[in-house]
Enzyme design. Structure first.
Site, PDB file in Angstrom:
ATOM      1  N   ASP A  26    -102.163  53.076  -4.216  1.00 21.26           N
ATOM      2  CA  ASP A  26    -103.189  52.418  -4.498  1.00 21.26           C
ATOM      3  C   ASP A  26    -104.306  53.113  -5.545  1.00 21.26           C
ATOM      4  O   ASP A  26    -104.517  54.005  -4.631  1.00 21.26           O
ATOM      5  CB  ASP A  26    -103.725  51.357  -3.258  1.00 21.26           C
ATOM      6  CG  ASP A  26    -104.649  50.168  -3.771  1.00 21.26           C
ATOM      7  OD1 ASP A  26    -104.177  48.905  -4.146  1.00 21.26           O
ATOM      8  OD2 ASP A  26    -105.643  50.423  -2.768  1.00 21.26           O
ATOM      9  N   GLU A  72    -101.482  53.091  -9.535  1.00 21.67           N
ATOM     10  CA  GLU A  72    -102.339  52.785 -10.481  1.00 21.67           C
ATOM     11  C   GLU A  72    -103.165  53.299 -10.723  1.00 21.67           C
ATOM     12  O   GLU A  72    -104.017  53.662 -10.026  1.00 21.67           O
ATOM     13  CB  GLU A  72    -102.948  51.687  -9.149  1.00 21.67           C
ATOM     14  CG  GLU A  72    -102.740  50.263  -8.868  1.00 21.67           C
ATOM     15  CD  GLU A  72    -103.808  49.306  -8.325  1.00 21.67           C
ATOM     16  OE1 GLU A  72    -103.632  47.748  -8.583  1.00 21.67           O
ATOM     17  OE2 GLU A  72    -103.900  49.813  -7.614  1.00 21.67           O
TER      18      GLU A  72
END
Length: 655
Positions: free
Chosen positions: A336, A365
């Site tokens: 993340d 990400e």
């Protein structure tokens, strides 16, 4: 002993890079029936107390023990009796003030709600056959097809046919059926044909009260509390530290036996709380980045961000990931907001995982939610993925080019008729974000150059857990008198591009049956009525499910869609000149990547009306046309001018 109580190895005003580090493998508990050794890294502590409890919540400690100061900032104590079944916390005194109790940052077993760590016999956590558990074969990263799911969403519906609703064990059940007779749960995944199951955060997170699960509180889990233990809300008994661990392993074993690899979504970039996090209750300030004025920086948008460039933070992240890989047999990790982490940490982490299993897949990400004190050149953002071999990033160019802007709900994308300005972002996804002479990188949305060193470093996606579902986005951005009738063809076209493009495709759970979230773009704490999979949609939208299932089978059967190198793409993938038709077309030629088909032609018509293109002369077998697909062939075409229906794809091959 008395002298050590008031001795501090590090002054609180000292720079963090002067803190002593400890890299031993005994943090924070080594248990045998004869002895438990507790070791805590707390270099700024004046005094450390170990509290022993008979239960995971409530009551007073049955014993309180002073820990001894040792070298390298650690505190240690030996308890010479069998502590199995005991719960414990640490309490740290700094500058004359006792901080709140903490289970420590290295806890690997906890009681209900994760407030106390637990002493367990790890042999009791292994399900039968765990020693022989192994992952399905994976030859190349380019073979991966990702499927993202949330434990609760996937199985909680009353008519899912699944007994262990919302639990790890839901993914161990076979033979489950929706009321219409369609396969649900694990059998649904097998029918679909994906290779990797990406589970949303499954470590112990903060927001769901495990003592009141009947309240049906919901969260995605991006609010970390204890990083090294499964969350209790997904177990059948959150109060029993062994149960959540064993049931998680049973889930992993079941997925492996049924042909899937498992990816764990990890959130090392921030914690749910700051001042009262386990990090700050152990070594205040050290684990977080600060602004020049001393306040916490907030690149996560959640109140804090971790400082991965500091030695013990880096060590913690790497050791935690290694623990999940070795103890729980995890096959991949999705980071993340990976851009918050530094490049060096990600590269060291990848190198350590290679030693465990070279097929473990790492992606994340490649961006941040706000600015960070970490210098841009050190950030593990998408533009720097070329410096992170073997690590992949999500492709937001492809996402927004194909379906329309994530930031403007009304804007359509290429597949829904917005041809101008969206050609190159879609082509960028088709070549897996790599260097290709026929892509105009000046026409991209967010960057101006290729950044992937291999197509397997690019995750192509159009929807994930956050943001609008695909069908909700299309409902908002596709306008006109016949818009409702066009949603299915556009949906099929989008999935055709996704599953035939190079790079690694990623599917959000429910997209294959046209699941919506009733227009909610950020459902992280919405009720089950918004988030749960509606299994009745599988029968209603069976045509879409079968279409996507056949696309997956096509991709798996033909290596031309899974070219692993930049050189291979430049050799075999050639875009065709389609003039101003609005069609993106290309060929995969000369038995690309050792494919049995000599040449494949793929054309996507993003227009909301039919279009014409010219194809080379010859006998072509039609695999996909007008929203229908069959690897056995639908019919045949001769070269020349061909018509492609509105919002549809054409896939041909010839020998």
């Amino acid at each position: 002993m008395d002298n050590l109580k008031n001795y501090r190895s590090v002054d609180l005003s000292a720079p963090y890079d002067q803190y002593p580090c400890y890299f031993g493998d005994d943090l924070e508990l080594v248990y045998t029936p004869e002895q438990s050794v507790f070791t805590l890294w707390a270099p700024t502590a004046d005094q450390v107390q170990l509290n022993l409890y008979p239960s995971g919540e409530g009551g007073e400690p049955e014993d309180q023990v002073e820990m001894n100061k040792a070298d390298n900032g650690i505190w240690r104590i030996h308890i010479d009796r069998d502590l199995k079944g005991t719960f414990y916390t640490f309490r740290i005194k700094i500058d004359g003030e006792w901080l709140d109790e903490t289970p420590g940052i290295w806890a690997k077993a906890v009681g209900v709600n994760g407030n106390r760590a637990a002493v367990i016999n790890w042999g009791e956590t292994d399900p039968e056959g765990w020693d022989s558990d192994h992952s399905p074969e994976q030859k190349m990263y380019s073979d991966i097809i990702l499927y993202e799911l949330h434990h609760r969403d996937f199985s909680i519906a009353s008519d899912s046919g699944i007994e262990n609703k919302g639990k790890f064990l839901a993914l161990t059940e076979t033979g489950t059926k929706a009321p219409e007779g369609e396969a649900s749960g694990l059998d649904h995944l097998k029918e679909l044909g994906v290779t990797h199951i990406h589970i949303l955060p499954s470590f112990d997170f903060a927001t769901v009260d495990e003592t009141h699960l009947e309240d049906n509180n919901y969260n995605w889990g991006y609010d970390p509390k204890n990083y090294n233990v499964p969350d209790g809300s997904y177990s059948t008994d959150p109060a029993d530290p062994v149960v959540r661990i064993r049931e998680f392993k049973e889930m992993v074993k079941s997925l492996h036996q049924n042909g899937f690899r498992i990816v764990l979504d990890v959130v090392y970039n921030h914690t749910a709380s700051t001042d009262h996090s386990n990090f700050n209750l152990t070594v205040p300030g050290y684990f977080y980045r600060q602004n020049p004025d001393g306040s916490y920086s907030n690149a996560s948008g959640c109140g804090n961000e971790t400082a991965s460039e500091r030695e013990m933070v880096r060590h913690y992240i790497i050791e935690s990931v290694k623990f999940w890989a070795k103890e729980y047999h995890i096959d991949g990790f999705r980071f993340d907001l990976m851009g918050i982490h530094d490049i060096e940490t990600m590269n060291q982490l990848r190198a350590e995982l290679l030693k465990i299993d070279p097929t473990i897949f790492v992606y994340g990400e490649g961006w941040i939610a706000a600015d960070s004190p970490l210098p841009y050149e050190q950030r593990a953002v998408k533009e720097h993925v070329g410096q992170m071999e073997g690590i992949a990033v999500f492709n937001d160019e492809f996402r927004d080019g194909l379906k329309g802007s994530t930031f403007d709900e009304q804007e359509p994308g290429y597949a829904s008729g917005n041809i101008n300005g969206h050609f190159e972002p879609v082509k960028y996804g088709i070549v897996g974000g790599t260097q290709h002479p026929q892509v105009d990188y000046g026409g991209l949305l967010y960057c101006d150059a290729p950044y992937a060193g291999a197509p397997s470093q690019m995750i192509n996606f159009v929807a994930c857990h956050d943001g609008y579902t695909l069908v909700d986005k299309l409902k908002l951005s596709v306008h006109g008198d016949h818009a409702a009738d066009e949603l299915m063809p556009i949906d099929k076209l989008i999935h055709t591009v996704l599953l035939t493009a190079q790079g690694i495709p990623f599917i959000r759970s429910g997209e294959e049956i046209m699941q919506d979230k009733q227009g909610e773009p950020n459902s992280f704490k919405s009720p089950d009525s918004i988030n749960q999979l509606d299994w009745s949609l599988k029968a209603r939208n069976r045509d879409l499910f079968d279409y996507i299932r056949e696309l997956i089978a096509l991709r798996k059967a033909h290596p031309a869609f899974r070219i692993p190198t930049v050189e291979g793409l430049q050799q075999w993938l050639h875009f065709m000149d389609t003039g101003d038709s609005g069609v993106i077309a290309y060929t995969l030629g000369e038995h690309a990547n050792n494919d049995e088909w000599k040449e494949i032609l793929i054309a996507y018509n993003g227009n909301r009306n039919q279009a014409e293109i010219s194809i080379p002369e010859g006998e072509w077998t039609v695999v996909c046309r007008d929203g229908q697909i069959s690897m056995d062939g639908l019919d045949s075409l001769q070269g020349g001018t061909v018509t492609i229906a509105a919002s549809s794809a054409l896939i041909l091959y010839r020998q």
